[in-house]
Motif scaffolding. Structure first.
Motif, PDB file in Angstrom:
ATOM      1  N   GLU A 116     -24.038  65.391 -21.740  1.00  0.00           N
ATOM      2  CA  GLU A 116     -23.448  64.366 -22.438  1.00  0.00           C
ATOM      3  C   GLU A 116     -22.517  64.792 -23.557  1.00  0.00           C
ATOM      4  OE1 GLU A 116     -25.560  60.674 -22.428  1.00  0.00           O
ATOM      5  OE2 GLU A 116     -26.670  61.356 -20.683  1.00  0.00           O
ATOM      6  N   TRP A 117     -22.019  65.966 -23.561  1.00  0.00           N
ATOM      7  CA  TRP A 117     -21.656  66.361 -24.879  1.00  0.00           C
ATOM      8  C   TRP A 117     -20.002  66.045 -25.064  1.00  0.00           C
ATOM      9  CZ3 TRP A 117     -23.206  70.274 -20.941  1.00  0.00           C
ATOM     10  CH2 TRP A 117     -24.338  70.589 -21.147  1.00  0.00           C
ATOM     11  N   GLY A 118     -19.508  66.097 -26.137  1.00  0.00           N
ATOM     12  CA  GLY A 118     -18.089  65.716 -26.464  1.00  0.00           C
ATOM     13  C   GLY A 118     -17.118  66.853 -26.369  1.00  0.00           C
ATOM     14  N   ILE A 119     -16.115  66.550 -26.186  1.00  0.00           N
ATOM     15  CA  ILE A 119     -15.043  67.735 -25.972  1.00  0.00           C
ATOM     16  C   ILE A 119     -15.385  68.900 -26.930  1.00  0.00           C
ATOM     17  CG2 ILE A 119     -12.532  68.245 -25.917  1.00  0.00           C
ATOM     18  CD1 ILE A 119     -13.137  66.737 -23.353  1.00  0.00           C
ATOM     19  N   MET A 126     -28.733  60.909 -19.052  1.00  0.00           N
ATOM     20  CA  MET A 126     -28.271  60.988 -17.691  1.00  0.00           C
ATOM     21  C   MET A 126     -27.145  60.281 -17.294  1.00  0.00           C
ATOM     22  SD  MET A 126     -30.935  59.790 -14.520  1.00  0.00           S
ATOM     23  CE  MET A 126     -32.318  60.040 -15.581  1.00  0.00           C
ATOM     24  N   HIS A 127     -26.628  59.540 -18.593  1.00  0.00           N
ATOM     25  CA  HIS A 127     -25.125  59.066 -18.240  1.00  0.00           C
ATOM     26  C   HIS A 127     -24.200  59.900 -18.371  1.00  0.00           C
ATOM     27  CE1 HIS A 127     -27.908  55.881 -19.612  1.00  0.00           C
ATOM     28  NE2 HIS A 127     -27.084  54.743 -19.688  1.00  0.00           N
ATOM     29  N   ILE A 128     -23.428  59.944 -17.096  1.00  0.00           N
ATOM     30  CA  ILE A 128     -22.527  60.991 -16.886  1.00  0.00           C
ATOM     31  C   ILE A 128     -21.062  60.534 -17.624  1.00  0.00           C
ATOM     32  CG2 ILE A 128     -20.974  62.434 -15.445  1.00  0.00           C
ATOM     33  CD1 ILE A 128     -23.318  62.334 -13.379  1.00  0.00           C
ATOM     34  N   PRO A 129     -20.598  61.441 -18.617  1.00  0.00           N
ATOM     35  CA  PRO A 129     -19.319  60.769 -19.298  1.00  0.00           C
ATOM     36  C   PRO A 129     -17.988  60.717 -18.305  1.00  0.00           C
ATOM     37  CG  PRO A 129     -20.304  62.332 -20.674  1.00  0.00           C
ATOM     38  CD  PRO A 129     -21.070  62.399 -19.140  1.00  0.00           C
ATOM     39  N   ASP A 130     -17.048  60.072 -18.743  1.00  0.00           N
ATOM     40  CA  ASP A 130     -15.824  60.546 -17.900  1.00  0.00           C
ATOM     41  C   ASP A 130     -15.239  61.741 -18.288  1.00  0.00           C
ATOM     42  OD1 ASP A 130     -15.326  58.255 -16.332  1.00  0.00           O
ATOM     43  OD2 ASP A 130     -14.415  56.961 -17.891  1.00  0.00           O
ATOM     44  N   GLY A 131     -14.611  62.320 -17.156  1.00  0.00           N
ATOM     45  CA  GLY A 131     -14.035  63.663 -17.372  1.00  0.00           C
ATOM     46  C   GLY A 131     -14.834  65.147 -16.827  1.00  0.00           C
ATOM     47  N   ASN A 159     -23.074  56.862 -11.910  1.00  0.00           N
ATOM     48  CA  ASN A 159     -24.408  56.718 -12.944  1.00  0.00           C
ATOM     49  C   ASN A 159     -25.069  55.569 -12.134  1.00  0.00           C
ATOM     50  OD1 ASN A 159     -24.016  58.353 -14.941  1.00  0.00           O
ATOM     51  ND2 ASN A 159     -22.233  57.419 -15.761  1.00  0.00           N
ATOM     52  N   SER A 160     -24.481  54.717 -11.539  1.00  0.00           N
ATOM     53  CA  SER A 160     -24.987  53.670 -11.012  1.00  0.00           C
ATOM     54  C   SER A 160     -25.873  54.022  -9.756  1.00  0.00           C
ATOM     55  CB  SER A 160     -24.060  52.401 -10.258  1.00  0.00           C
ATOM     56  OG  SER A 160     -23.432  51.801 -11.494  1.00  0.00           O
ATOM     57  N   PHE A 161     -25.382  55.035  -8.970  1.00  0.00           N
ATOM     58  CA  PHE A 161     -25.966  55.504  -7.559  1.00  0.00           C
ATOM     59  C   PHE A 161     -27.531  56.373  -8.178  1.00  0.00           C
ATOM     60  CE2 PHE A 161     -27.021  58.776  -4.915  1.00  0.00           C
ATOM     61  CZ  PHE A 161     -26.867  58.323  -3.457  1.00  0.00           C
ATOM     62  N   ALA A 175     -30.420  63.850  -8.813  1.00  0.00           N
ATOM     63  CA  ALA A 175     -29.242  63.455  -8.207  1.00  0.00           C
ATOM     64  C   ALA A 175     -28.018  63.800  -9.057  1.00  0.00           C
ATOM     65  CB  ALA A 175     -29.183  62.085  -7.588  1.00  0.00           C
ATOM     66  N   ALA A 176     -28.307  63.328 -10.573  1.00  0.00           N
ATOM     67  CA  ALA A 176     -27.124  63.601 -11.464  1.00  0.00           C
ATOM     68  C   ALA A 176     -26.993  65.115 -11.494  1.00  0.00           C
ATOM     69  CB  ALA A 176     -27.731  63.008 -12.811  1.00  0.00           C
ATOM     70  N   SER A 177     -27.947  66.053 -11.720  1.00  0.00           N
ATOM     71  CA  SER A 177     -27.790  67.380 -12.052  1.00  0.00           C
ATOM     72  C   SER A 177     -27.070  67.839 -10.743  1.00  0.00           C
ATOM     73  CB  SER A 177     -28.916  68.076 -12.095  1.00  0.00           C
ATOM     74  OG  SER A 177     -29.733  67.963 -10.979  1.00  0.00           O
ATOM     75  N   ILE A 178     -27.260  67.249  -9.502  1.00  0.00           N
ATOM     76  CA  ILE A 178     -26.459  68.058  -8.488  1.00  0.00           C
ATOM     77  C   ILE A 178     -25.032  67.594  -8.156  1.00  0.00           C
ATOM     78  CG2 ILE A 178     -26.304  67.878  -5.789  1.00  0.00           C
ATOM     79  CD1 ILE A 178     -29.436  67.387  -5.515  1.00  0.00           C
TER      80      ILE A 178
END
Lengths: 105, 230
Positions: free
Chosen positions: A28-31, B1-6, B109-111, B153-156
């Motif tokens: 969850e790192w920043g850019i 475990m919250h995957i950011p956008d990008g 993230n919901s999954f 699941a997140a790590s995969i």
């Protein structure tokens, strides 16, 4: 109900404990952090990161995050805002989901 | 475990989002069948609890952090379908207002946290009950396995990114670390610390609710969902 309310207030006031853990979560790192770690910013990552600017990024009040006290206030404030918005969402949802009382019982 | 956008490719986000559509559709149907309108606020309390518990970051050896989710506790209290909706709402608010987890990644993230975690946790909880294990221990073990299943699941999802999406010269387009790095890192954090916190919180709350004589409230919905009267 009163007990529940007291428990909720205590939990909210204790949330700043969560600020004490050092570093960010893995993945969850920043850019900037990514650039330091792998030497470049993946192009797709750069393109899609920050699609939406959050109002209170990282559960803080922008500009009011200079020290632990300010961060704690921001964190508690964020918890209250989050819970309030959740309450509103479920108030709206309660109009749409759940069965009418007295039916099928 | 919250995957950011990008971090995930748009196609991955689309697949994960598409996977959540039937889950939420069935969840809505189940809630419509089993919840009275006056019970919906209980889902709000569950959602608010999960939202808040996720703010308690715990330190992980190696300088990172993780947190509990409360997914199995919600599944026990609200039934796994009700928990799924409550957790999805919490994740939605986290991404929209606080930048915790991406908007595009909300499906993924919901999954992980609103589908895998509550259902695996609840499944283990129910299985252990069949073997006459007590409710508190069953809930704690279910919570431990549930959150770890979500982390896996997140790590995969993350680890597949550099394998599937890279430039001709091998540079990652999105998340840069492969499965051999993402799985050990995520599992270390959740097997050692976050899973234990999740187990402790779940076991303690279930213990307290039983002691306070509120297990009726706690189990009411899940009993109904199984078609039993209580």
């Amino acid at each position: 109900m009163k007990k529940l309310l007291i428990a909720a207030i205590v939990i909210i006031l204790l949330t700043p404990i969560g600020l004490l853990a050092p570093g960010s979560a893995w993945g969850e790192w920043g850019i900037d952090e990514i650039k330091n770690m792998v030497g470049y910013v993946p192009s797709g990552m750069k393109h899609f990161s920050d699609t939406v600017k959050a109002l209170f990024p990282d559960y803080g009040i922008p500009g009011f995050d200079k020290n632990f006290f300010q961060q704690s206030i921001g964190y508690i404030f964020s918890a209250i805002v989050g819970i309030a918005v959740i309450a509103i969402v479920f108030f709206i949802l309660s109009k749409m989901i759940g069965r009418q009382e007295g039916k099928n019982e | 475990m919250h995957i950011p956008d990008g971090y995930l490719s748009p196609s991955t986000c689309a697949v994960m989002g598409a996977a959540m559509v039937p889950v939420l559709a069935v969840a809505t149907k189940k809630v419509n069948e089993t919840f009275d309108k006056k019970d919906v606020p209980t889902m709000a309390i569950g959602s608010a609890f999960a939202f808040t518990i996720m703010m308690f970051n715990v330190p992980i050896p190696g300088g990172t952090t993780a947190h509990a989710v409360g997914a199995t506790l919600l599944a026990i209290a609200l039934g796994p379908w009700g928990a799924s909706i409550s957790l999805t709402v919490a994740l939605l608010i986290q991404s929209l207002f606080f930048g915790d987890g991406g908007i595009l990644a909300l499906g993924a993230n919901s999954f992980n946290m609103a589908f895998v975690a509550p259902f695996v946790g609840y499944g283990v909880y129910m299985l252990l009950q069949k073997f006459k294990v007590g409710k508190v221990i069953s809930s704690a073990i279910g919570a431990y396995i549930g959150i770890n299943a979500a982390a896996l699941a997140a790590s995969i999802e993350l680890g597949l990114q550099p394998v599937l999406f890279h430039t001709a010269d091998g540079r990652a387009l999105y998340f840069p670390y492969g499965l051999s790095q993402s799985i050990p890192a995520m599992m270390l954090a959740h097997l050692t610390v976050a899973g234990l916190v999740e187990a402790a919180v779940t076991g303690l709350v279930v213990h307290y609710l039983i002691k306070a004589g509120e297990d009726n409230l706690l189990y009411k919905f899940s009993y109904r969902l199984r078609g039993e009267n209580k």
